[in-house]
Scaffold this active site. Structure first.
Site, PDB file in Angstrom:
ATOM      1  N   GLN A 155      27.386  16.110  85.832  1.00  0.00           N
ATOM      2  CA  GLN A 155      28.887  16.595  85.689  1.00  0.00           C
ATOM      3  C   GLN A 155      30.298  16.226  85.219  1.00  0.00           C
ATOM      4  O   GLN A 155      30.483  15.504  85.644  1.00  0.00           O
ATOM      5  CB  GLN A 155      28.861  17.572  87.315  1.00  0.00           C
ATOM      6  CG  GLN A 155      30.193  18.197  87.065  1.00  0.00           C
ATOM      7  CD  GLN A 155      30.711  19.502  87.777  1.00  0.00           C
ATOM      8  OE1 GLN A 155      30.169  19.255  88.640  1.00  0.00           O
ATOM      9  NE2 GLN A 155      31.528  20.609  87.842  1.00  0.00           N
ATOM     10  N   PHE A 156      29.578  16.362  83.797  1.00  0.00           N
ATOM     11  CA  PHE A 156      30.837  15.472  83.347  1.00  0.00           C
ATOM     12  C   PHE A 156      32.162  16.054  82.985  1.00  0.00           C
ATOM     13  O   PHE A 156      32.724  15.048  83.078  1.00  0.00           O
ATOM     14  CB  PHE A 156      30.350  15.126  81.927  1.00  0.00           C
ATOM     15  CG  PHE A 156      30.623  16.317  80.820  1.00  0.00           C
ATOM     16  CD1 PHE A 156      31.702  16.702  80.145  1.00  0.00           C
ATOM     17  CD2 PHE A 156      29.299  17.901  80.816  1.00  0.00           C
ATOM     18  CE1 PHE A 156      31.420  17.831  79.180  1.00  0.00           C
ATOM     19  CE2 PHE A 156      29.535  18.743  80.894  1.00  0.00           C
ATOM     20  CZ  PHE A 156      30.548  18.586  79.837  1.00  0.00           C
ATOM     21  N   THR A 157      31.341  17.282  83.714  1.00  0.00           N
ATOM     22  CA  THR A 157      33.436  17.509  83.756  1.00  0.00           C
ATOM     23  C   THR A 157      34.519  16.938  84.728  1.00  0.00           C
ATOM     24  O   THR A 157      35.862  17.148  85.117  1.00  0.00           O
ATOM     25  CB  THR A 157      33.424  19.608  83.838  1.00  0.00           C
ATOM     26  OG1 THR A 157      32.722  19.271  85.007  1.00  0.00           O
ATOM     27  CG2 THR A 157      32.598  19.560  82.618  1.00  0.00           C
TER      28      THR A 157
END
Length: 150
Positions: A78-80
């Protein structure tokens, strides 16, 4: 490396209407990777995740790890988790790891968690549009950043 760890009674990841990973009792781990992360971060974080005493013992006290309750881990990239929200209303993801660095680190984390757990680690698909379903147990949610070891 940042992780959001949720104690769950069940969790799953679906990509294009296909379940790619599913667990019952265990941990859903949302993992963010940055370019500055190293193998040292992976080893430290995996050890922390697999040994966190956040499952209830016989007296109802959070005193057991996912290993001790024979739980599973569902790991989702999850890059966010590296969203910068200081300016404006549109988050910037400039600190999120570039795929050529982040994918190998994510894959290393899968391997390390598997070694530390002594069992298969379930996953989503890196970079895919994933639908994550979970039943948070507690709720228990822990946030860990390897650059800020509190």
């Amino acid at each position: 490396m940042r992780a959001v760890i949720q104690r769950v009674t069940k969790a799953s990841v679906t990509v294009e209407d296909q379940i790619t990973g599913s667990i019952n009792t265990g941990l859903l781990v949302l993992l963010g990777v940055e370019d500055a992360d190293t193998t040292e971060d992976i080893i430290w974080l995996s050890n922390k995740i697999t040994n966190l005493r956040i499952f209830n013992d016989a007296e109802g006290v959070m005193n057991q790890s996912v290993k001790e309750v024979d739980g599973d881990i569902l790991l989702v990239s999850q890059f966010t988790l590296y969203a910068a929200t200081k300016k404006g209303n549109r988050p910037s993801y400039i600190r999120a790891g570039k795929p050529d660095i982040a994918i190998p680190l994510y894959e290393q984390m899968i391997i390390q968690l598997g070694l530390d757990m002594g069992k298969q680690i379930y996953t989503g698909i890196f970079g895919a549009d994933m639908k994550v379903a979970l039943l948070n147990d507690g709720p228990v949610t822990i946030i860990i950043d390897t650059k800020n070891k509190e």
